[in-house]
Design a protein around this motif. Structure first.
Motif, PDB file in Angstrom:
ATOM      1  N   LEU A  64      -4.861   7.258   5.476  1.00 23.08           N
ATOM      2  CA  LEU A  64      -4.207   6.384   4.265  1.00 23.08           C
ATOM      3  C   LEU A  64      -4.336   5.170   4.631  1.00 23.08           C
ATOM      4  O   LEU A  64      -4.419   4.139   3.616  1.00 23.08           O
ATOM      5  N   THR A  65      -3.941   4.680   5.697  1.00 24.61           N
ATOM      6  CA  THR A  65      -3.928   3.154   6.013  1.00 24.61           C
ATOM      7  C   THR A  65      -5.542   2.783   5.938  1.00 24.61           C
ATOM      8  O   THR A  65      -5.659   1.420   5.439  1.00 24.61           O
ATOM      9  N   LEU A  66      -6.401   3.458   6.293  1.00 30.09           N
ATOM     10  CA  LEU A  66      -7.667   2.921   6.066  1.00 30.09           C
ATOM     11  C   LEU A  66      -8.418   3.010   4.578  1.00 30.09           C
ATOM     12  O   LEU A  66      -8.991   2.093   4.205  1.00 30.09           O
ATOM     13  N   SER A  67      -7.853   3.735   3.888  1.00 32.79           N
ATOM     14  CA  SER A  67      -7.889   3.797   2.453  1.00 32.79           C
ATOM     15  C   SER A  67      -7.368   2.643   1.821  1.00 32.79           C
ATOM     16  O   SER A  67      -7.940   1.743   0.994  1.00 32.79           O
ATOM     17  N   LEU A  68      -6.134   2.149   2.296  1.00 35.37           N
ATOM     18  CA  LEU A  68      -5.530   0.983   1.530  1.00 35.37           C
ATOM     19  C   LEU A  68      -6.355  -0.327   2.213  1.00 35.37           C
ATOM     20  O   LEU A  68      -6.267  -1.155   1.275  1.00 35.37           O
ATOM     21  N   VAL A  69      -6.935  -0.343   3.402  1.00 40.29           N
ATOM     22  CA  VAL A  69      -7.271  -1.508   3.855  1.00 40.29           C
ATOM     23  C   VAL A  69      -8.689  -1.773   3.123  1.00 40.29           C
ATOM     24  O   VAL A  69      -9.230  -2.663   2.673  1.00 40.29           O
ATOM     25  N   ILE A  70      -9.389  -0.680   2.795  1.00 39.66           N
ATOM     26  CA  ILE A  70     -10.720  -0.512   2.088  1.00 39.66           C
ATOM     27  C   ILE A  70     -10.303  -1.106   0.587  1.00 39.66           C
ATOM     28  O   ILE A  70     -11.125  -2.182  -0.155  1.00 39.66           O
ATOM     29  N   GLN A  71      -9.223  -0.563   0.142  1.00 40.26           N
ATOM     30  CA  GLN A  71      -8.732  -1.079  -1.166  1.00 40.26           C
ATOM     31  C   GLN A  71      -8.480  -2.496  -1.437  1.00 40.26           C
ATOM     32  O   GLN A  71      -9.026  -3.209  -2.410  1.00 40.26           O
ATOM     33  N   ALA A  72      -7.840  -3.150  -0.168  1.00 39.46           N
ATOM     34  CA  ALA A  72      -7.750  -4.534  -0.482  1.00 39.46           C
ATOM     35  C   ALA A  72      -8.907  -5.224  -0.111  1.00 39.46           C
ATOM     36  O   ALA A  72      -8.890  -6.498  -0.835  1.00 39.46           O
ATOM     37  N   LEU A  73      -9.675  -4.923   0.739  1.00 37.13           N
ATOM     38  CA  LEU A  73     -10.953  -5.626   1.056  1.00 37.13           C
ATOM     39  C   LEU A  73     -11.767  -5.677  -0.320  1.00 37.13           C
ATOM     40  O   LEU A  73     -12.650  -6.488  -0.586  1.00 37.13           O
ATOM     41  N   GLY A  74     -11.646  -4.522  -1.292  1.00 31.36           N
ATOM     42  CA  GLY A  74     -12.498  -4.411  -2.388  1.00 31.36           C
ATOM     43  C   GLY A  74     -11.928  -5.108  -3.462  1.00 31.36           C
ATOM     44  O   GLY A  74     -12.406  -5.003  -4.642  1.00 31.36           O
ATOM     45  N   ALA A  75     -10.470  -5.372  -3.408  1.00 29.80           N
ATOM     46  CA  ALA A  75      -9.874  -5.915  -4.640  1.00 29.80           C
ATOM     47  C   ALA A  75     -10.323  -7.295  -5.211  1.00 29.80           C
ATOM     48  O   ALA A  75     -10.790  -8.185  -4.195  1.00 29.80           O
ATOM     49  N   PRO A  76     -10.400  -7.682  -6.456  1.00 32.95           N
ATOM     50  CA  PRO A  76     -10.847  -8.865  -6.857  1.00 32.95           C
ATOM     51  C   PRO A  76     -10.148 -10.147  -6.469  1.00 32.95           C
ATOM     52  O   PRO A  76     -10.652 -11.293  -6.307  1.00 32.95           O
ATOM     53  N   ALA A  77      -8.642  -9.906  -6.214  1.00 33.28           N
ATOM     54  CA  ALA A  77      -7.803 -10.910  -5.783  1.00 33.28           C
ATOM     55  C   ALA A  77      -8.151 -11.451  -4.434  1.00 33.28           C
ATOM     56  O   ALA A  77      -8.399 -10.602  -3.523  1.00 33.28           O
ATOM     57  N   LYS A  78      -8.195 -12.839  -4.326  1.00 32.95           N
ATOM     58  CA  LYS A  78      -8.475 -13.435  -2.988  1.00 32.95           C
ATOM     59  C   LYS A  78      -7.201 -13.516  -2.259  1.00 32.95           C
ATOM     60  O   LYS A  78      -5.950 -13.607  -2.724  1.00 32.95           O
ATOM     61  N   ASN A  79      -7.306 -13.739  -0.990  1.00 27.39           N
ATOM     62  CA  ASN A  79      -6.271 -13.674   0.020  1.00 27.39           C
ATOM     63  C   ASN A  79      -5.255 -12.660  -0.047  1.00 27.39           C
ATOM     64  O   ASN A  79      -4.174 -12.749   0.191  1.00 27.39           O
ATOM     65  N   ALA A  80      -5.694 -11.481  -0.504  1.00 32.09           N
ATOM     66  CA  ALA A  80      -4.629 -10.253  -0.426  1.00 32.09           C
ATOM     67  C   ALA A  80      -4.566  -9.855   0.820  1.00 32.09           C
ATOM     68  O   ALA A  80      -5.263 -10.173   1.964  1.00 32.09           O
ATOM     69  N   HIS A  81      -3.261  -9.487   1.189  1.00 34.33           N
ATOM     70  CA  HIS A  81      -2.913  -9.052   2.490  1.00 34.33           C
ATOM     71  C   HIS A  81      -3.498  -7.703   2.942  1.00 34.33           C
ATOM     72  O   HIS A  81      -3.587  -6.626   1.967  1.00 34.33           O
ATOM     73  N   VAL A  82      -4.035  -7.385   4.022  1.00 30.62           N
ATOM     74  CA  VAL A  82      -4.904  -6.461   4.511  1.00 30.62           C
ATOM     75  C   VAL A  82      -4.044  -5.955   5.620  1.00 30.62           C
ATOM     76  O   VAL A  82      -3.902  -6.500   6.631  1.00 30.62           O
ATOM     77  N   SER A  83      -3.452  -5.074   5.823  1.00 28.73           N
ATOM     78  CA  SER A  83      -2.526  -4.237   6.562  1.00 28.73           C
ATOM     79  C   SER A  83      -3.342  -3.525   7.635  1.00 28.73           C
ATOM     80  O   SER A  83      -3.204  -2.178   7.929  1.00 28.73           O
ATOM     81  N   TYR A  84      -4.008  -4.348   8.390  1.00 32.68           N
ATOM     82  CA  TYR A  84      -4.846  -3.614   9.763  1.00 32.68           C
ATOM     83  C   TYR A  84      -3.767  -3.163  10.719  1.00 32.68           C
ATOM     84  O   TYR A  84      -4.110  -2.193  11.314  1.00 32.68           O
ATOM     85  N   ARG A  85      -2.652  -3.652  10.930  1.00 31.42           N
ATOM     86  CA  ARG A  85      -1.631  -3.388  12.145  1.00 31.42           C
ATOM     87  C   ARG A  85      -1.097  -2.100  11.707  1.00 31.42           C
ATOM     88  O   ARG A  85      -0.211  -1.562  12.548  1.00 31.42           O
ATOM     89  N   ASP A  86      -1.172  -1.475  10.561  1.00 31.78           N
ATOM     90  CA  ASP A  86      -0.280  -0.193  10.325  1.00 31.78           C
ATOM     91  C   ASP A  86      -0.915   1.178  10.955  1.00 31.78           C
ATOM     92  O   ASP A  86      -0.178   1.932  10.956  1.00 31.78           O
ATOM     93  N   SER A  87      -1.926   0.704  11.361  1.00 32.09           N
ATOM     94  CA  SER A  87      -2.595   1.990  12.037  1.00 32.09           C
ATOM     95  C   SER A  87      -3.472   1.586  13.200  1.00 32.09           C
ATOM     96  O   SER A  87      -4.162   0.547  13.472  1.00 32.09           O
ATOM     97  N   LYS A  88      -3.736   2.342  14.557  1.00 32.44           N
ATOM     98  CA  LYS A  88      -4.446   1.957  15.598  1.00 32.44           C
ATOM     99  C   LYS A  88      -5.973   2.061  15.165  1.00 32.44           C
ATOM    100  O   LYS A  88      -6.756   1.194  15.473  1.00 32.44           O
ATOM    101  N   LEU A  89      -6.288   2.855  14.257  1.00 33.81           N
ATOM    102  CA  LEU A  89      -7.756   3.009  13.877  1.00 33.81           C
ATOM    103  C   LEU A  89      -8.179   1.779  13.250  1.00 33.81           C
ATOM    104  O   LEU A  89      -9.173   1.234  13.465  1.00 33.81           O
TER     105      LEU A  89
END
Length: 417
Positions: A169-194
């Motif tokens: 789920l965390t990986l999915s949210l990170v991918i969603q944030a990276l693919g969002a059109p909005a710039k400077n969106a927060h990417v929650s890398y630290r939510d999972s060790k993966l």
């Protein structure tokens, strides 16, 4: 699997392509030296474990450095061949956590990350540009639905399934944030060790490739739909890869090269000392061989001298034996006529010679009155000596080998007198 295995997977083909490309560049340009290291890390229940470490409880800590970025101190296995690389992968697979579930006999209970680090250095003396690249091949565990109780036969399987779903789920949210059109969106890398471990690969300076697997079973429609949505979001992620260049002072490769050069120098010094010792031992052996050769020559001369002395003694012994035999033969000839005078009556030859001599002496003497000699002989000697009277033959005048007994006795007596 191994290089000869018939069941080859994506990791196997990716590693093979890597070595083929390096070999192609060596044949075409051959201006750089390559160093390849691999590591195998497992994400199990939100903990990182080194699968190449001999310590099964070796838990890794994620660290961050301004120059290196995000990294872990996992075991780096140096390899220069595809076979060794696949052997490291096989060792990591053996240490991976798997379990039997209702759906699978061998179900992955963790995510595994197979990292390949390639570093290249120019062959010229200007060691200014060192290039490196990381290839992360990730085998993600499949998502598990809590609704299907058959997937969770016990409490441990439920905890493992929850951790797997959380990291996915965390990986999915990170991918969603990276693919969002909005710039400077927060990417929650630290939510999972993966996602924290894969931050350098997802942050932009990389190239991504995902393979999504789904099932055709109608029982897992929701999971299949979620997988397709995840694949759709990945397509919107934009990355821009650049060549990673590090300076000489910050290069771990150059540090290892310096360490290797130091070890080579130490080895050369040790070998030089051994060569010196061997040369000294060789000199001692040559001196010993010279002494032994001299002793051998002396021994050979002594043996020859002893053989000559032995031959001389044998010749002298033979000469003495010949002289003794010659003296014996000559003395026998000289002594034969003198056996009667010397009292050799026990020698048959002496007796015969003495008797013949006496008979000859007797023949030279005149016969006593009343005896005549008819001249007959037996074996060359007088046959008998008879009285002048024809009828006066007595026992004593019977013929013998040496004549009559009487005449023989008379001859012996007269001669003795």
């Amino acid at each position: 699997g191994t290089e000869r295995s018939s069941k080859r997977g994506i990791i196997h083909y990716a590693a093979k392509d890597l070595f083929d490309e390096i070999e192609r560049r060596r044949e075409e340009v051959n201006d750089r030296d390559y160093s390849i290291h691999v590591s195998v890390v497992e994400v199990y229940n939100e903990e990182l474990r080194d699968l190449l470490s001999s310590n099964r409880d070796n838990k890794l800590t994620i660290r961050e450095d301004p120059d290196k970025g995000v990294f872990v101190n996992a075991v780096r296995y140096k390899t220069q061949s595809l076979e060794k690389m696949l052997r490291a992968l096989s060792q990591g697979e053996k240490n991976r956590v798997v379990a039997k579930t209702t759906l699978n006999k061998r179900s992955s209970r963790s995510h595994i990350i197979f990292s390949i680090t390639v570093e290249s250095i120019p062959k010229d003396t200007k060691l200014e540009r060192v290039q490196y690249s990381n290839l992360n091949l990730i085998d993600l565990a499949g998502s598990e639905s809590v609704r299907h109780k058959s997937n969770h036969s016990n409490r441990t399987r439920q905890i493992e399934g929850g951790s797997i779903n959380k990291s996915l789920l965390t990986l999915s949210l990170v991918i969603q944030a990276l693919g969002a059109p909005a710039k400077n969106a927060h990417v929650s890398y630290r939510d999972s060790k993966l996602t924290r471990f894969l931050q350098p690969s997802l942050s932009g300076n990389s190239r991504l490739a995902f393979i999504c697997c789904a099932t055709t079973s109608g029982l897992y429609v929701e999971e299949t739909k979620s997988t397709f949505q995840f694949a759709q979001r990945i397509k919107h992620v934009k990355t821009k890869s650049t060549i990673n260049v590090i300076k000489e002072d910050d290069s771990e490769l150059l540090k290892r090269v310096k360490d290797e050069l130091t070890e080579v120098k130490i080895t050369i010094n040790v070998m030089a000392q051994r060569m010196q010792l061997l040369e000294e031992e060789n000199k001692d052996l040559k001196a010993l061989v010279g002494v032994l050769s001299h002793d051998k020559e002396r021994a050979v001369k002594r043996v020859k001298m002893l053989e000559a002395i032995q031959a001389q003694e044998e010749a002298m012994k033979q000469k003495r034996e010949d002289e003794r035999q010659s003296r014996q033969n000559g003395g026998l000839k000289d002594r034969m006529p003198m056996n009667g005078a010397n009292g050799g009556k026990n020698n048959e030859a002496g007796i015969i010679s003495n008797t013949v001599e006496k008979i000859g002496y007797r023949q030279r003497r005149p016969l006593p009155p009343g005896f005549t000699d008819n001249g007959s002989t037996i074996n060359g000697m007088p046959a008998n000596i008879r009285p002048h009277s024809p009828g006066g033959i007595s026992e004593i005048t019977e013929p013998t080998r040496y004549g009559s007994h009487r005449s023989l006795l008379e001859s012996i007596g007269e001669h003795s007198a």
